[in-house]
Design an enzyme around this catalytic site. Sequence first.
Site, PDB file in Angstrom:
ATOM      1  N   LYS A 119       0.859  -1.182   0.000  1.00 45.94           N
ATOM      2  CA  LYS A 119       0.000   0.000   0.000  1.00 45.94           C
ATOM      3  C   LYS A 119       0.898   1.236   0.000  1.00 45.94           C
ATOM      4  O   LYS A 119       1.654   1.465   0.943  1.00 45.94           O
ATOM      5  CB  LYS A 119      -0.923   0.021   1.216  1.00 45.94           C
ATOM      6  CG  LYS A 119      -1.818   1.260   1.244  1.00 45.94           C
ATOM      7  CD  LYS A 119      -2.474   1.464   2.590  1.00 45.94           C
ATOM      8  CE  LYS A 119      -3.135   2.847   2.633  1.00 45.94           C
ATOM      9  NZ  LYS A 119      -3.580   3.202   3.993  1.00 45.94           N
ATOM     10  N   GLY A 180      -7.530   9.305  10.258  1.00 44.80           N
ATOM     11  CA  GLY A 180      -7.726   9.307  11.702  1.00 44.80           C
ATOM     12  C   GLY A 180      -8.703  10.332  12.228  1.00 44.80           C
ATOM     13  O   GLY A 180      -8.853  10.480  13.442  1.00 44.80           O
ATOM     14  N   ALA A 206      -9.254   5.883   4.929  1.00 42.67           N
ATOM     15  CA  ALA A 206      -9.065   7.057   5.797  1.00 42.67           C
ATOM     16  C   ALA A 206     -10.351   7.837   6.030  1.00 42.67           C
ATOM     17  O   ALA A 206     -11.105   8.119   5.109  1.00 42.67           O
ATOM     18  CB  ALA A 206      -8.000   8.003   5.248  1.00 42.67           C
ATOM     19  N   GLY A 207     -10.587   8.164   7.302  1.00 40.67           N
ATOM     20  CA  GLY A 207     -11.689   9.039   7.676  1.00 40.67           C
ATOM     21  C   GLY A 207     -12.933   8.343   8.189  1.00 40.67           C
ATOM     22  O   GLY A 207     -13.848   8.999   8.693  1.00 40.67           O
ATOM     23  N   ASN A 228      -8.428   1.760  10.340  1.00 37.17           N
ATOM     24  CA  ASN A 228      -7.634   1.411  11.514  1.00 37.17           C
ATOM     25  C   ASN A 228      -8.150   2.167  12.731  1.00 37.17           C
ATOM     26  O   ASN A 228      -8.631   1.591  13.691  1.00 37.17           O
ATOM     27  CB  ASN A 228      -6.162   1.697  11.264  1.00 37.17           C
ATOM     28  CG  ASN A 228      -5.251   1.200  12.382  1.00 37.17           C
ATOM     29  OD1 ASN A 228      -4.045   1.335  12.307  1.00 37.17           O
ATOM     30  ND2 ASN A 228      -5.787   0.596  13.435  1.00 37.17           N
ATOM     31  N   SER A 229      -8.067   3.502  12.679  1.00 41.19           N
ATOM     32  CA  SER A 229      -8.436   4.329  13.837  1.00 41.19           C
ATOM     33  C   SER A 229      -9.863   4.094  14.300  1.00 41.19           C
ATOM     34  O   SER A 229     -10.146   4.091  15.502  1.00 41.19           O
ATOM     35  CB  SER A 229      -8.240   5.811  13.507  1.00 41.19           C
ATOM     36  OG  SER A 229      -6.900   6.087  13.194  1.00 41.19           O
TER      37      SER A 229
END
Length: 276
Positions: A119, A180, A206-207, A228-229
Amino acid sequence: MLPLKIATFSPEVDANFMTDTPLTIAGKAYKSRLLVGSGKYKNLTQTRLATEVAQADIITVAIRRTNIGQSANEPNLLEVISPEIYTILPNTAGCYTAKDAVRTCQLARELLSGHNLVKLEVLGDEKTLYPNIVETLLAAKILVNEGFEVMVYTSDDPIIAKELENIGCVAVMPLASFIGSGQGIANPANIKLIKQQAGVPVLVDAGIGCASDAAFAMELGCDGVLMNSAIANAQNPVLMASAMKHAVIAGRESFLSGRMMKKAYASASSPLENLI
């Protein structure tokens, strides 16, 4: 009394409405459309539990921040996230130049015995972690030429997304919003346009902040979601991993079902004929 008519299930007919093709990246098929990260958990035990509950097939790993064998005296992520069970997706998080990103991928290939799926993310600044598109394009060209199979983090610009596909990236991963941030999908129109014109898988990256964000991404037609976050920073990461698993499945099924048309006014749910 009118006879009760019981609905029956016809496998020949109804099965057609329940079929789907698997997520396929670089020629390999995956059962899950949820991809998860391995960072930000309080310990490796929590990482393992959340990953197992998410039932993801692909786990992304920040090579510059995570030990997968380069530090012999530190806990090794691969001891709890086995490459024999999961597809490890090395990422270039923390890289701000094409040169650093390429070097990081080369290190990952060495650590993972010739592993080519990576990635790519090349960041523009520390405040927004927004992708540096100029450096991303440069790194993508180099990595593809070196035989890497590149999944690429990018902005939600449809022109850039198509150019990355033309370079040879095996998947395009537009951000939903800042990494994040948990802000959800800021520009769904662009995400939908990127998917409509793509010839490779499109995964929102993301987001994402909650299960409804993940479901929405899938309802836009995206092939998958990476996060992830949203899981690791939840008050109960393991439970959130379960929620995200179900959200991605539900969003995909909703997309395949074909939503009803929106109407300006009410429409009765029950038929108006033969009223008592």
